[in-house]
Design an enzyme around this catalytic site. Structure first.
Site, short mmCIF file in Angstrom:
data_model
loop_
_atom_site.label_atom_id
_atom_site.label_comp_id
_atom_site.label_asym_id
_atom_site.label_seq_id
_atom_site.Cartn_x
_atom_site.Cartn_y
_atom_site.Cartn_z
N ARG A 113 7.13 -5.82 2.84
CA ARG A 113 8.20 -5.17 2.08
C ARG A 113 8.28 -3.71 2.52
O ARG A 113 7.33 -2.94 2.32
CB ARG A 113 7.91 -5.27 0.57
CG ARG A 113 9.03 -4.71 -0.31
CD ARG A 113 8.70 -4.92 -1.78
NE ARG A 113 9.79 -4.45 -2.64
CZ ARG A 113 9.90 -3.21 -3.09
NH1 ARG A 113 8.98 -2.29 -2.78
NH2 ARG A 113 10.92 -2.86 -3.85
N LYS B 274 4.02 4.64 0.55
CA LYS B 274 3.25 4.91 -0.66
C LYS B 274 2.48 6.22 -0.53
O LYS B 274 2.24 6.73 0.57
CB LYS B 274 2.29 3.76 -0.94
CG LYS B 274 2.98 2.44 -1.32
CD LYS B 274 3.58 2.48 -2.70
CE LYS B 274 4.38 1.22 -3.05
NZ LYS B 274 3.53 0.03 -3.28
#
Length: 335
Positions: free
Chosen positions: A313, A278
């Protein structure tokens, strides 16, 4: 209203009377009591009401047939042209299938998505998602893939077709809030579901995200979505929660959520952490390219595991599995 955040520990010097956290590898003997507009207060765990301790301590039920007594890896397979990290790399079905099979050496779940939900992304049509995901799922199952498959979608039509093709889990970044048909579908099919928190739609969610208290606001929002799922007839035992790192959050919001992840055990559901590659990892870790953020992603993943997060994840499944093996060996656990 008060919230209880167990102070998760993994040290081998476990004091007498320490309690198991969610039946997993962490323990706790203290709890931080949080209230809006007030400083946190640390108290002994034994001073908490029995019903709160039961929710924090109870082992989580197997999710999609996977026991949660050790961390599980969800490997990401984006069959999209525009995902933030790997858009276009796996759009070809043959390449996508090969990548999925490669990940099974390290991943417990293969999460297949046909719509980018990166900041600024434009919604894909049902037809686009269906054409990208369902043939890949069907081909993987026809080829003998045994691992759990998750369909990453907000749309009931896509979820239904994916389940028919062999998917096991629905991973909904809108927590059943985007498509009114999704909740009834999940209830009818009996599929496990991941409910993720997001503030706003992908196209605008990063414009100016604001919270009163991000940790408590996200907790309350997820509690409300769990209640909505249960109202549809979805058992809590089939629900996992995801705080939605990067979905309508600044770097400061993301860090606050990661520091406080153990709070979400109070929801009584398994926790999934999806922080891989991210933007905040790149900003803090000084890695402008998403593909260069694997080391920072692993650091965040291990921080989550240290707070009892049951599922990770990730894009880099093999590297994350190696890190988990070392972490488990040093902490007397299993990976």
């Amino acid at each position: 209203m008060r919230y209880l955040r167990p102070i998760a520990m993994t040290d081998a010097a476990r004091p007498k009377g320490a309690l198991p956290l969610a039946g997993g590898w962490c323990w706790f003997d203290r709890v931080e009591v949080l209230r809006r507009g007030a400083a946190g207060e640390v108290i002994a765990a034994v001073d908490c009401p029995d019903e709160d301790l039961e929710r924090l301590c109870a082992p989580r039920v197997d999710f999609a047939g996977l026991s949660l007594d050790r961390p599980r890896i969800m490997g990401i397979l984006n069959v999209t042209p525009d995902s933030f990290s790997d858009g276009g790399l796996f759009l070809d079905p043959q390449i996508a299938q090969a990548h999925a099979r490669g990940m099974t050496e390290a991943a417990d779940i293969i999460d297949i998505g046909g719509e980018s939900t990166r900041p600024g992304a434009i919604e894909a049509t049902d037809e686009e998602e269906l054409s990208r995901t369902v043939p890949v799922i069907a081909a993987l199952r026809a080829g003998g893939l045994q691992e759990v498959v998750s369909i990453d979608t907000r749309k009931a039509a896509v979820a239904e077709a994916a389940l028919r093709a062999g998917a096991d889990v629905v991973n909904d970044v809108s927590a059943l809030g985007f498509d009114p048909d999704m909740g009834p579908l999940i209830a009818r099919e009996g599929a496990p579901v991941v409910l993720m928190h997001a503030q706003g739609a992908p196209a605008t969610m990063q414009d100016d995200p604001r919270y009163g208290d991000v940790l408590l606001d996200v907790y309350d929002a997820l509690a409300a979505r769990i209640a909505a799922a249960e109202a549809f007839g979805i058992a809590r035992s089939r629900i996992a929660v995801d705080p939605g790192i990067g979905f309508g959050k600044t770097s400061a919001h993301n860090l606050a959520l990661i520091r406080g992840l153990s709070l979400f055990h109070g929801l009584g559901c398994p926790i999934l952490l999806g922080a891989s590659r991210k933007r905040f990892i790149g900003s803090i870790g000084q890695a402008a390219e998403a593909s260069d953020r694997m080391p920072g992603s692993i650091a965040v993943a291990l921080a989550g595991v240290a707070q009892g997060v049951q599922m990770l994840r990730v894009h880099d499944a093999a590297e994350t599995r190696q890190a988990l093996r070392l972490w488990a060996a040093m902490n007397g656990g299993e990976a």
